[in-house]
Design a protein around this motif. Structure first.
Motif, mmCIF file in Angstrom:
data_model
loop_
_atom_site.group_PDB
_atom_site.id
_atom_site.type_symbol
_atom_site.label_atom_id
_atom_site.label_comp_id
_atom_site.label_asym_id
_atom_site.label_seq_id
_atom_site.Cartn_x
_atom_site.Cartn_y
_atom_site.Cartn_z
ATOM 1 N N VAL A 137 12.343 -0.662 -13.519
ATOM 2 C CA VAL A 137 13.627 -0.924 -13.598
ATOM 3 C C VAL A 137 14.461 -0.377 -12.120
ATOM 4 O O VAL A 137 14.562 0.550 -11.736
ATOM 5 C CB VAL A 137 14.537 -0.177 -14.958
ATOM 6 N N LEU A 138 15.196 -1.398 -11.654
ATOM 7 C CA LEU A 138 16.122 -0.868 -10.468
ATOM 8 C C LEU A 138 17.647 -1.434 -10.828
ATOM 9 O O LEU A 138 17.979 -2.029 -11.810
ATOM 10 C CB LEU A 138 15.880 -2.122 -9.227
ATOM 11 N N GLU A 139 18.645 -0.511 -10.224
ATOM 12 C CA GLU A 139 20.026 -0.687 -10.206
ATOM 13 C C GLU A 139 20.728 -0.728 -9.053
ATOM 14 O O GLU A 139 20.411 -0.080 -8.092
ATOM 15 C CB GLU A 139 20.486 0.319 -11.017
ATOM 16 N N ASN A 140 21.791 -1.553 -8.854
ATOM 17 C CA ASN A 140 22.900 -1.507 -8.004
ATOM 18 C C ASN A 140 22.294 -1.872 -6.449
ATOM 19 O O ASN A 140 22.146 -1.264 -5.779
ATOM 20 C CB ASN A 140 23.251 0.104 -7.651
ATOM 21 N N ASN A 141 22.347 -3.243 -6.468
ATOM 22 C CA ASN A 141 21.893 -3.935 -5.180
ATOM 23 C C ASN A 141 20.723 -3.406 -4.422
ATOM 24 O O ASN A 141 20.935 -2.610 -3.496
ATOM 25 C CB ASN A 141 23.256 -3.881 -4.444
ATOM 26 N N VAL A 142 19.685 -4.082 -4.493
ATOM 27 C CA VAL A 142 18.497 -3.427 -3.824
ATOM 28 C C VAL A 142 18.348 -4.127 -2.800
ATOM 29 O O VAL A 142 18.531 -5.465 -2.639
ATOM 30 C CB VAL A 142 17.365 -3.628 -4.841
ATOM 31 N N THR A 143 18.009 -3.503 -1.403
ATOM 32 C CA THR A 143 17.833 -4.226 -0.257
ATOM 33 C C THR A 143 16.571 -3.535 0.404
ATOM 34 O O THR A 143 16.615 -2.261 0.466
ATOM 35 C CB THR A 143 19.131 -4.130 0.907
ATOM 36 N N ILE A 144 15.755 -4.666 0.528
ATOM 37 C CA ILE A 144 14.494 -3.945 1.375
ATOM 38 C C ILE A 144 14.370 -4.712 2.605
ATOM 39 O O ILE A 144 14.431 -5.891 2.782
ATOM 40 C CB ILE A 144 13.301 -4.405 0.210
ATOM 41 N N ALA A 145 14.206 -4.157 3.643
ATOM 42 C CA ALA A 145 14.085 -4.727 4.996
ATOM 43 C C ALA A 145 12.952 -4.339 5.708
ATOM 44 O O ALA A 145 12.361 -2.973 5.733
ATOM 45 C CB ALA A 145 15.184 -4.148 5.759
ATOM 46 N N PHE A 146 12.234 -5.171 6.603
ATOM 47 C CA PHE A 146 11.063 -4.884 7.483
ATOM 48 C C PHE A 146 11.316 -5.189 8.817
ATOM 49 O O PHE A 146 12.234 -6.217 9.129
ATOM 50 C CB PHE A 146 9.854 -5.852 6.846
ATOM 51 N N ASP A 147 10.718 -4.625 9.768
ATOM 52 C CA ASP A 147 11.004 -4.759 11.189
ATOM 53 C C ASP A 147 9.641 -4.537 12.032
ATOM 54 O O ASP A 147 8.799 -4.280 11.363
ATOM 55 C CB ASP A 147 12.215 -3.923 11.724
ATOM 56 N N SER A 148 9.878 -4.899 13.120
ATOM 57 C CA SER A 148 8.703 -4.826 14.076
ATOM 58 C C SER A 148 7.361 -5.696 13.596
ATOM 59 O O SER A 148 6.302 -5.447 13.854
ATOM 60 C CB SER A 148 7.989 -3.559 14.262
ATOM 61 N N LEU A 149 7.628 -7.058 13.081
ATOM 62 C CA LEU A 149 6.522 -7.859 12.815
ATOM 63 C C LEU A 149 6.048 -8.320 13.775
ATOM 64 O O LEU A 149 4.959 -8.839 13.624
ATOM 65 C CB LEU A 149 7.236 -8.847 11.685
ATOM 66 N N ASP A 150 6.903 -8.954 14.888
ATOM 67 C CA ASP A 150 6.215 -9.363 16.101
ATOM 68 C C ASP A 150 4.919 -8.864 16.590
ATOM 69 O O ASP A 150 4.025 -9.344 16.825
ATOM 70 C CB ASP A 150 7.500 -9.552 17.056
ATOM 71 N N GLY A 151 5.093 -7.414 16.739
ATOM 72 C CA GLY A 151 3.996 -6.699 17.266
ATOM 73 C C GLY A 151 2.817 -6.682 16.398
ATOM 74 O O GLY A 151 1.674 -6.827 16.856
ATOM 75 N N TRP A 152 3.177 -6.695 15.087
ATOM 76 C CA TRP A 152 2.000 -6.605 14.188
ATOM 77 C C TRP A 152 1.289 -7.973 13.833
ATOM 78 O O TRP A 152 0.167 -8.160 14.019
ATOM 79 C CB TRP A 152 2.601 -6.175 12.679
ATOM 80 N N LEU A 153 2.031 -9.114 14.378
ATOM 81 C CA LEU A 153 1.389 -10.361 14.349
ATOM 82 C C LEU A 153 0.711 -10.537 15.555
ATOM 83 O O LEU A 153 -0.513 -11.277 15.542
ATOM 84 C CB LEU A 153 2.554 -11.517 14.142
ATOM 85 N N LEU A 154 1.301 -10.089 16.768
ATOM 86 C CA LEU A 154 0.536 -10.142 18.127
ATOM 87 C C LEU A 154 -0.743 -9.675 17.822
ATOM 88 O O LEU A 154 -1.829 -9.852 18.146
ATOM 89 C CB LEU A 154 1.450 -9.489 19.070
ATOM 90 N N SER A 155 -0.811 -8.299 17.328
ATOM 91 C CA SER A 155 -2.032 -7.652 16.918
ATOM 92 C C SER A 155 -3.219 -8.205 16.328
ATOM 93 O O SER A 155 -4.228 -7.859 16.333
ATOM 94 C CB SER A 155 -1.788 -6.149 16.680
#
Length: 220
Positions: A93-111
């Motif tokens: 159960v989650l409450e009050n506007n959940v935000t999940i953010a990911f970054d640095s995916l370019d480097g991971w893709l390159l690898s």
């Protein structure tokens, strides 16, 4: 003699190609929002991924990184009950506007010699939590990189205690990714996210074939 040498050259190049293909195999990551250690997934292989992080915490913001991919989860109250394993019916159960953010995916893709990745979200919930509806809400309340999410729900035996849900698979190539759930009441929630790199043909393999052709012409 020439045939023996040629076979040896082809064998060496073929081995090189297979090694290159292996090196470019896609990685798969899972971010399991477990709230507390009792809900943790034991090992990546248990859920068919190569790398796993169990993110714990009742409320606020949890941050970290997995294989160079940064993550941040911000939410209100968060709790789980009846966790038996990812994909099994349980309550998250989650409450009050959940935000999940990911970054640095370019480097991971390159690898991983990839230019795109696939994202799938897992959900869990309870149809009735103390008289409050604890469902994911309308499909428009969840956005995966700007895409409206749809889910397929699997309930427990009675269909009244808890359920699990699997979202659609979305493909992206952006360096960052944001997932939001705009529900403000107690709602069934996001329990895990899987990100899989989509492999590209290996340029090393193509170079290997070109090298074999050149060597064979020289031997002739």
């Amino acid at each position: 003699m020439k045939n023996t040498i040629n076979r040896a050259l082809i064998g060496t190049a073929t081995a090189s190609i297979f090694l290159s293909a292996s090196a470019s195999a896609a990685s798969s990551l899972m971010f399991n929002y477990s709230q507390q250690s009792g809900n943790n997934i034991g090992a990546p292989g248990d859920v068919g991924v190569e790398a796993l992080v169990n993110v714990t915490g009742n409320a606020g913001t949890q941050t970290g990184s997995l294989d160079g991919v940064g993550y941040s989860m911000t939410h209100g109250d968060y709790w789980q009950q009846g966790f038996g394993g990812l994909g099994d019916p349980y309550i998250a159960v989650l409450e009050n506007n959940v935000t999940i953010a990911f970054d640095s995916l370019d480097g991971w893709l390159l690898s991983n010699s990839a230019t795109a990745y696939e994202v799938t979200v897992y959900y869990s919930g309870n149809p009735n939590n103390g008289g409050q509806a604890a469902y994911i809400g309308t499909p428009s309340s969840v956005s995966i990189g700007g895409n409206t999410e749809t889910i397929t729900v699997v309930t427990d035996g009675g269909g009244t205690e808890r359920w699990s849900g699997l979202g659609a698979t979305h493909t992206f190539s952006s360096d960052t990714l944001t997932i939001t759930d705009t529900a403000t009441a107690y709602q069934a929630g996001i329990s895990a996210i899987r990100i899989v790199a989509v492999p590209e043909p290996s340029s090393a393999a193509l170079l290997g074939l070109g090298g074999v052709s050149l060597m064979l012409r020289r031997r002739k």
